[in-house]
Design a protein around this motif. Structure first.
Motif, PDB file in Angstrom:
ATOM      1  N   UNK A 103      -9.268  11.390 -10.722  1.00 25.41           N
ATOM      2  CA  UNK A 103      -9.334   9.949 -10.477  1.00 25.41           C
ATOM      3  C   UNK A 103      -8.159   9.489  -9.622  1.00 25.41           C
ATOM      4  N   UNK A 104      -6.975  10.037  -9.861  1.00 22.16           N
ATOM      5  CA  UNK A 104      -5.792   9.651  -9.088  1.00 22.16           C
ATOM      6  C   UNK A 104      -5.894  10.129  -7.643  1.00 22.16           C
ATOM      7  N   UNK A 105      -6.467  11.300  -7.444  1.00 20.64           N
ATOM      8  CA  UNK A 105      -6.621  11.809  -6.074  1.00 20.64           C
ATOM      9  C   UNK A 105      -7.557  10.915  -5.269  1.00 20.64           C
ATOM     10  N   UNK A 106      -8.641  10.473  -5.884  1.00 20.08           N
ATOM     11  CA  UNK A 106      -9.583   9.589  -5.196  1.00 20.08           C
ATOM     12  C   UNK A 106      -8.929   8.244  -4.880  1.00 20.08           C
ATOM     13  N   UNK A 107      -8.171   7.703  -5.825  1.00 19.48           N
ATOM     14  CA  UNK A 107      -7.478   6.437  -5.586  1.00 19.48           C
ATOM     15  C   UNK A 107      -6.462   6.564  -4.453  1.00 19.48           C
ATOM     16  N   UNK A 108      -5.704   7.663  -4.454  1.00 22.12           N
ATOM     17  CA  UNK A 108      -4.715   7.864  -3.394  1.00 22.12           C
ATOM     18  C   UNK A 108      -5.380   8.001  -2.033  1.00 22.12           C
ATOM     19  N   UNK A 109      -6.523   8.669  -1.980  1.00 23.91           N
ATOM     20  CA  UNK A 109      -7.235   8.810  -0.708  1.00 23.91           C
ATOM     21  C   UNK A 109      -7.739   7.462  -0.199  1.00 23.91           C
ATOM     22  N   UNK A 110      -8.237   6.623  -1.101  1.00 24.52           N
ATOM     23  CA  UNK A 110      -8.730   5.302  -0.692  1.00 24.52           C
ATOM     24  C   UNK A 110      -7.581   4.423  -0.209  1.00 24.52           C
ATOM     25  N   UNK A 111      -6.464   4.465  -0.920  1.00 22.37           N
ATOM     26  CA  UNK A 111      -5.300   3.662  -0.520  1.00 22.37           C
ATOM     27  C   UNK A 111      -4.766   4.122   0.831  1.00 22.37           C
ATOM     28  N   UNK A 112      -4.709   5.423   1.054  1.00 23.17           N
ATOM     29  CA  UNK A 112      -4.232   5.940   2.333  1.00 23.17           C
ATOM     30  C   UNK A 112      -5.140   5.518   3.474  1.00 23.17           C
ATOM     31  N   UNK A 113      -6.441   5.584   3.244  1.00 23.97           N
ATOM     32  CA  UNK A 113      -7.392   5.173   4.276  1.00 23.97           C
ATOM     33  C   UNK A 113      -7.278   3.684   4.579  1.00 23.97           C
ATOM     34  N   UNK A 114      -7.139   2.857   3.566  1.00 21.42           N
ATOM     35  CA  UNK A 114      -7.009   1.415   3.768  1.00 21.42           C
ATOM     36  C   UNK A 114      -5.711   1.073   4.489  1.00 21.42           C
ATOM     37  N   UNK A 115      -4.651   1.801   4.212  1.00 26.24           N
ATOM     38  CA  UNK A 115      -3.382   1.543   4.895  1.00 26.24           C
ATOM     39  C   UNK A 115      -3.472   1.886   6.377  1.00 26.24           C
ATOM     40  N   UNK A 116      -4.177   2.960   6.716  1.00 26.14           N
ATOM     41  CA  UNK A 116      -4.373   3.303   8.132  1.00 26.14           C
ATOM     42  C   UNK A 116      -5.162   2.205   8.848  1.00 26.14           C
ATOM     43  N   UNK A 117      -6.175   1.660   8.178  1.00 29.92           N
ATOM     44  CA  UNK A 117      -6.963   0.589   8.779  1.00 29.92           C
ATOM     45  C   UNK A 117      -6.155  -0.696   8.924  1.00 29.92           C
ATOM     46  N   UNK A 118      -5.250  -0.946   7.997  1.00 26.44           N
ATOM     47  CA  UNK A 118      -4.376  -2.124   8.114  1.00 26.44           C
ATOM     48  C   UNK A 118      -3.480  -2.007   9.338  1.00 26.44           C
ATOM     49  N   UNK A 119      -2.966  -0.823   9.593  1.00 24.54           N
ATOM     50  CA  UNK A 119      -2.146  -0.628  10.789  1.00 24.54           C
ATOM     51  C   UNK A 119      -2.969  -0.806  12.068  1.00 24.54           C
ATOM     52  N   UNK A 120      -4.223  -0.349  12.048  1.00 23.90           N
ATOM     53  CA  UNK A 120      -5.093  -0.538  13.211  1.00 23.90           C
ATOM     54  C   UNK A 120      -5.392  -2.021  13.437  1.00 23.90           C
ATOM     55  N   UNK A 121      -5.641  -2.758  12.376  1.00 21.62           N
ATOM     56  CA  UNK A 121      -5.880  -4.198  12.502  1.00 21.62           C
ATOM     57  C   UNK A 121      -4.637  -4.907  13.024  1.00 21.62           C
ATOM     58  N   UNK A 179       0.826  -1.211   0.000  1.00 23.18           N
ATOM     59  CA  UNK A 179       0.000   0.000   0.000  1.00 23.18           C
ATOM     60  C   UNK A 179       0.860   1.261   0.000  1.00 23.18           C
ATOM     61  N   UNK A 180       1.935   1.246   0.753  1.00 23.50           N
ATOM     62  CA  UNK A 180       2.829   2.413   0.789  1.00 23.50           C
ATOM     63  C   UNK A 180       3.467   2.637  -0.586  1.00 23.50           C
ATOM     64  N   UNK A 181       3.910   1.556  -1.228  1.00 25.69           N
ATOM     65  CA  UNK A 181       4.504   1.690  -2.561  1.00 25.69           C
ATOM     66  C   UNK A 181       3.487   2.200  -3.583  1.00 25.69           C
ATOM     67  N   UNK A 182       2.263   1.712  -3.484  1.00 23.27           N
ATOM     68  CA  UNK A 182       1.220   2.169  -4.413  1.00 23.27           C
ATOM     69  C   UNK A 182       0.881   3.637  -4.191  1.00 23.27           C
ATOM     70  N   UNK A 183       0.845   4.071  -2.947  1.00 21.10           N
ATOM     71  CA  UNK A 183       0.551   5.480  -2.655  1.00 21.10           C
ATOM     72  C   UNK A 183       1.639   6.392  -3.218  1.00 21.10           C
ATOM     73  N   UNK A 184       2.887   6.002  -3.065  1.00 19.23           N
ATOM     74  CA  UNK A 184       3.974   6.795  -3.630  1.00 19.23           C
ATOM     75  C   UNK A 184       3.905   6.834  -5.152  1.00 19.23           C
TER      76      UNK A 184
END
Length: 320
Positions: free
Chosen positions: A167-185, A148-153
């Protein structure tokens, strides 16, 4: 489509609470309190992760025909694949099974029983299997976080071109949100593993004494002090040359006591030859004219305009 990656829960053998010593009950109470907190965190984080994954799937199907040949689309497909793996793992189910194992077999049918105090104790094989599976989920989460970090970069780099910026801004926002949730899990899973390991140490005290081999750097005592001599080697007829005599070190190096820096520096200069360099300073006598700056030329004083003589007409009309 790949089959769901579900974990087959092993059979558990329950033991009554009275089989455990009373002195060890507070340890189980503390472990169950941490397990309950980890279970709530896992439920909230996994539910939010599933909603973010649904948004990513909609974006993926919407832009597949247009962007499937773009470079950033490969990253989008990769994060979608890892997101589906985390969602299919159903990490919350492990926390449910582990927590319900302390309340007997009736807890699977009636979850309200878990609101009271624990009444049973699971066996060692059941706890070991669950902790091993939790460790495998931890590896999956770490790999997902890395991708996820590599994809965000990569998405941030693609934004610099200015093409499909929305479209890229929306994708980056979704990836960033999912990465935060992965760290919480991941944090909640680590807390669950800690509480489960505390319980396993109570059930099987031998597991607490097991230590894993660690890589230790060789210390000074591990280095051999003896070196193989020349006589022990197979080469005997080789000419090693003559022995050269080396000059002895200065006396100030053999003294174990610390010396004054000035004395040490003086001893070094006494043992070595110092080449003196003389510097010749040439002075140039300047003349008085060069020493004294010339006076600036005097400017002529401005002459005052002469006033014309007054006549009778000026007196009459008042002209000055």
């Amino acid at each position: 489509m790949h089959p769901p990656r579900r974990y087959k829960v092993p059979n558990v053998t329950h033991s009554p609470r009275a089989s455990l010593l009373l002195d060890l009950h507070p340890v189980i109470n503390g472990a169950l309190k941490e397990l309950k907190s980890a279970h709530r965190r896992l439920q909230a984080a996994c539910a939010e992760f599933g909603r973010e994954l649904q948004i990513l799937n909609k974006l993926y199907y919407k832009g597949y025909n247009q962007h499937r040949l773009a470079l950033f689309w490969k990253r989008t497909a990769e994060i979608r694949k890892y997101g589906r793996r985390v969602d299919d793992a159903d990490i919350v189910s492990i926390a449910d099974v582990l927590r319900s194992s302390f309340f007997g077999p009736e807890a699977q049918v009636n979850p309200k029983i878990m609101r009271g105090s624990w009444s049973h104790l699971p066996d060692r094989d059941f706890m070991s299997s669950l902790l091993k599976r939790a460790g495998e989920y931890r590896q999956l989460l770490d790999k997902t976080h890395e991708r996820f970090v590599n994809a965000y970069q990569h998405l941030n780099i693609a934004m610099q071109t200015g093409a499909f910026i929305q479209f890229l801004v929306v994708l980056a926002a979704v990836v960033s949100r999912m990465d935060i949730l992965v760290e919480e899990i991941t944090d909640a899973l680590v807390l669950m593993c800690k509480s489960g390991q505390d319980v396993l140490n109570i059930i099987d005290p031998a597991s607490a004494t097991e230590t894993r081999p660690t890589h230790r750097m060789p210390s000074g005592n591990d280095v051999p002090t003896t070196t193989p001599s020349i006589e022990q080697t197979d080469v005997t007829d080789e000419d090693f040359g003559d022995v050269l005599s080396r000059p002895s070190a200065p006396s100030w190096q053999d003294d174990p006591h610390p010396l004054d820096p000035n004395q040490a520096l003086l001893s070094v200069y006494q043992d070595t030859e110092v080449v003196s360099i003389t510097r010749t300073v040439v002075t140039v006598e300047s003349s008085e004219a060069a020493a004294v700056p010339p006076e600036p030329p005097s400017q002529p004083k401005a002459k005052k305009p002469k006033r014309s003589k007054r006549d009778e007409i000026d007196d009459i009309f008042g002209f000055m």
